[in-house]
Design a protein around this motif. Sequence first.
Motif, mmCIF file in Angstrom:
data_model
loop_
_atom_site.group_PDB
_atom_site.id
_atom_site.type_symbol
_atom_site.label_atom_id
_atom_site.label_comp_id
_atom_site.label_asym_id
_atom_site.label_seq_id
_atom_site.Cartn_x
_atom_site.Cartn_y
_atom_site.Cartn_z
ATOM 1 N N SER A 193 0.905 -1.187 -0.039
ATOM 2 C CA SER A 193 -0.012 0.075 0.258
ATOM 3 C C SER A 193 0.812 1.386 0.054
ATOM 4 N N ASP A 194 0.377 2.220 -0.389
ATOM 5 C CA ASP A 194 0.735 3.819 -0.252
ATOM 6 C C ASP A 194 1.202 3.997 0.987
ATOM 7 N N SER A 195 2.352 4.854 1.217
ATOM 8 C CA SER A 195 2.614 5.317 2.623
ATOM 9 C C SER A 195 1.407 6.384 3.379
ATOM 10 N N LEU A 196 1.329 6.383 4.322
ATOM 11 C CA LEU A 196 0.096 7.481 4.865
ATOM 12 C C LEU A 196 0.811 8.655 4.694
ATOM 13 N N LEU A 197 2.122 8.824 4.659
ATOM 14 C CA LEU A 197 2.606 10.090 4.394
ATOM 15 C C LEU A 197 3.151 10.520 2.936
ATOM 16 N N PRO A 198 2.836 11.574 2.334
ATOM 17 C CA PRO A 198 3.499 11.575 0.861
ATOM 18 C C PRO A 198 4.963 11.614 0.778
ATOM 19 N N GLY A 199 5.370 11.062 -0.285
ATOM 20 C CA GLY A 199 7.100 11.151 -0.473
ATOM 21 C C GLY A 199 7.632 10.026 -0.030
ATOM 22 N N GLN A 200 7.197 8.885 0.577
ATOM 23 C CA GLN A 200 7.611 7.804 0.905
ATOM 24 C C GLN A 200 7.458 6.740 0.061
ATOM 25 N N PRO A 201 8.363 5.724 0.230
ATOM 26 C CA PRO A 201 8.209 4.377 -0.837
ATOM 27 C C PRO A 201 7.081 3.645 -0.303
ATOM 28 N N ARG A 202 6.241 2.665 -1.058
ATOM 29 C CA ARG A 202 5.069 2.007 -0.794
ATOM 30 C C ARG A 202 5.694 0.870 0.282
ATOM 31 N N TYR A 203 4.689 0.679 1.255
ATOM 32 C CA TYR A 203 4.717 -0.202 2.360
ATOM 33 C C TYR A 203 4.588 -1.655 1.858
ATOM 34 N N THR A 204 5.132 -2.684 2.304
ATOM 35 C CA THR A 204 4.514 -4.046 2.392
ATOM 36 C C THR A 204 4.265 -4.452 3.972
ATOM 37 N N ASN A 205 3.138 -4.989 4.125
ATOM 38 C CA ASN A 205 2.488 -5.361 5.618
ATOM 39 C C ASN A 205 2.059 -6.938 5.453
ATOM 40 N N ALA A 206 2.102 -7.291 6.739
ATOM 41 C CA ALA A 206 1.594 -8.624 6.891
ATOM 42 C C ALA A 206 1.186 -8.541 8.365
ATOM 43 N N VAL A 207 0.592 -9.686 8.831
ATOM 44 C CA VAL A 207 0.342 -9.981 10.249
ATOM 45 C C VAL A 207 0.791 -11.390 10.543
ATOM 46 N N VAL A 208 1.275 -11.512 11.788
ATOM 47 C CA VAL A 208 1.512 -12.742 12.339
ATOM 48 C C VAL A 208 0.790 -13.241 13.380
ATOM 49 N N ALA A 209 0.332 -14.479 13.615
ATOM 50 C CA ALA A 209 -0.524 -14.968 14.698
ATOM 51 C C ALA A 209 0.949 -15.903 15.458
ATOM 52 N N LEU A 210 0.819 -15.548 16.980
ATOM 53 C CA LEU A 210 1.912 -16.132 17.777
ATOM 54 C C LEU A 210 1.500 -16.373 19.022
ATOM 55 N N ASP A 211 1.590 -17.571 19.443
ATOM 56 C CA ASP A 211 1.233 -18.135 20.772
ATOM 57 C C ASP A 211 2.609 -17.784 21.746
#
Length: 160
Positions: free
Chosen positions: A43-61
């Motif tokens: 996704s695009d960064s929340l702030l202009p001028g930054q590179p796009r972000y890659t995100n994920a979620v991990v589940a951990l016990d």
Amino acid sequence: MEHVYIGLGSNLADPAEQLRNAVQALGQLPDSVLVGVSAFYQSDSLLPGQPRYTNAVVALDSDLAPLALLDALQAIEIDQGRERHERWGPRTLDLDILLFGDRLIDEPRLKVPHYHMQARPFVLYPLAELAPVDLQLADGRTLKALLADCPFVGLERLPH
């Protein structure tokens, strides 16, 4: 063990590789078991001028206490080159505790459920891959309600 969801994000130094390395490091945490990993999203960064972000979620016990887990996550960030110059600046890796069992945590260093997650599709949609949609957060909100108020806009699900 507590069931914990951790948000991962990167927009520097090969973000997808940063996330893969972070998943590997999370799987090696003491007193913890890696339960699941969402797809990666861009996704695009929340702030202009930054590179796009890659995100994920991990589940951990984990049997780690919340602040001990936070310390471990920050150590992983540092190992992967994270430098904290500005609060919302670009980063090699950002690891956030989103949910920690059914706990409501309000410490100076840690707020759980993670603040602003309700407005971030790059957090909610990967989370929904791992958590039941009827999941109720410690503050009473449900994942289903959060998803209904946060459309899948600006996200690109990356191929495995």
